[in-house]
Design an enzyme around this catalytic site. Sequence first.
Site, PDB file in Angstrom:
ATOM      1  N   GLU A 191       0.916  -1.288  -0.346  1.00  0.00           N
ATOM      2  CA  GLU A 191      -0.164   0.089   0.058  1.00  0.00           C
ATOM      3  C   GLU A 191       0.752   1.649  -0.011  1.00  0.00           C
ATOM      4  O   GLU A 191       0.530   1.705   1.120  1.00  0.00           O
ATOM      5  CB  GLU A 191      -0.901  -0.346   1.137  1.00  0.00           C
ATOM      6  CG  GLU A 191      -2.170  -1.234   1.309  1.00  0.00           C
ATOM      7  CD  GLU A 191      -2.517  -1.282   2.361  1.00  0.00           C
ATOM      8  OE1 GLU A 191      -3.162   0.302   2.999  1.00  0.00           O
ATOM      9  OE2 GLU A 191      -3.944  -1.917   2.470  1.00  0.00           O
ATOM     10  N   GLU A 377      -5.625  -8.378   0.552  1.00  0.00           N
ATOM     11  CA  GLU A 377      -6.090  -7.678   2.494  1.00  0.00           C
ATOM     12  C   GLU A 377      -7.834  -8.117   1.601  1.00  0.00           C
ATOM     13  O   GLU A 377      -8.017  -6.916   0.764  1.00  0.00           O
ATOM     14  CB  GLU A 377      -5.728  -7.249   2.892  1.00  0.00           C
ATOM     15  CG  GLU A 377      -3.825  -6.619   3.367  1.00  0.00           C
ATOM     16  CD  GLU A 377      -3.746  -5.671   3.971  1.00  0.00           C
ATOM     17  OE1 GLU A 377      -4.685  -5.037   4.591  1.00  0.00           O
ATOM     18  OE2 GLU A 377      -2.610  -5.706   4.242  1.00  0.00           O
TER      19      GLU A 377
END
Length: 471
Positions: A191, A377
């Site tokens: 991320e 995720e």
Amino acid sequence: MPSLLAKNEPQMNSLSTQTPAAPAGSTTALPPGFELGVSTSAAQIEGASALDGKGPSIWDAFCARPGMIKDATNIDVACDHYHRYAEDIERMRWLGIDAYRFSFAWPRVQPLGQGAWNEAGFAFYDRLVDTLLEAGIRPNATLHHWDLPQALQQSIGGWQARETCEHFAEYAAEVARRFGDRLGAISTLNEPWCVATLGYERGQFAPGLRDRAAAMQVSHHLLLGHGLAMQAMRAALPARADGTKSQLGIVLNHTPAFAAEPTPEDLHAARIADGLDVRWYCDPIFRGAYPADAIEHLAVDAPRITAGDMAHIRQPLDFLGVNLYTRHWISTRNPPLPAPGRHGFSDMGWEIVPEVLTQHLVRLARDYMPPPMFITENGMANADVLVDGEVHDTARVDYLRGHLDAVARAIELGADVRGYYYWSLLDNFEWDSGYAKRFGLFHMDYATQVRTPKASAHWYREFIARHRAQR
Ligand code: FCB
């Protein structure tokens, strides 16, 4: 097989509030061989923050600054996974997962972020990886899940400095050399949007800066670091007897932007949000250029790019990791139109919209033709309570079912998705929220370190067993 969305399908607000809800108990099958797993990260679970030679990370330093973590906690102990990894792997075996996504703490294996390696740190990951393999679970590692060595932050400004990209590539190559014989996959970054925007622009995450120009330069350095690390790892990966190699890729978080209303203002704002979130990272990686509309919007805050950088960033990937939790609902009205929340909101206040996962995977497949995708995720925080040794987190079961279904539908529509990892195995340190937000399949009692499987853990276990049986 139905084809991907037509080219002219609107992207920003095509899921109107009238979109039919996903059927609650639907059981769309995932293809045989589809991988099911769980995700964690080092800083959030390991603890042992200064043990066996580990250096401090920017998150150790951030926790020490008063007011940064909502419940004033730190990561000194967390879930004590550093000592309890073997019993946690037993839990994974009980769940029946195929693969486990964890992260290396860079300052555990290289305390200063450059120079000497810490053998005791590498020894921990050797034990972890070997125990996973003995349990029949594929270890998939992330190299940078936000815990940058504090020494690099202090001495050169962390990701603001170009040198950090080179230090990162050296660290990546060392992990590839030492663990490439055993890791199923290696992701460079987790991320990068969160690192740059939350860490350097909004001051919400470590290192806590508030400077947009710095944040955009950081985003460029993260991408450059990714590209250099990919090349360094390709050169360093050992050959295996069976001819396979660890798969290399990156994990991006996407929060697709939706215009609340089809007004020019909302559509424009949604387009810019999309440009700075999804396209800011995908365009350089897959097309070798930043999106022109986002560059124009950033004006003087756009990053400085050195000749040759974009070619380094545009490296072939073996897989793309996608983290998706919710959407970004954009209303420019004052006061803004609230998000509809037909499936409710999580304890983070994030809107639950499983159908966005289907739509987004199909869009990525259409716009970027990526390599196989993995949902690295997806999960929800829930205000779980332990009563008589049980946690009835039915909202999480609904979330899981809805999102697994959404993945199955994306595959039916032609997106090449090979796996799903629930975030997270255990309740853990949720960054600036401290320990107040619970994402785990296992409930944590932090005072005693007792882990208790929630109803969602039982549900996921049965889901995995059913999926296995159809292979
Ligand atoms: C993601 C992070 C992960 C976790 C979840 C809830 O953005 O990658 O570490 O905190 O959110």
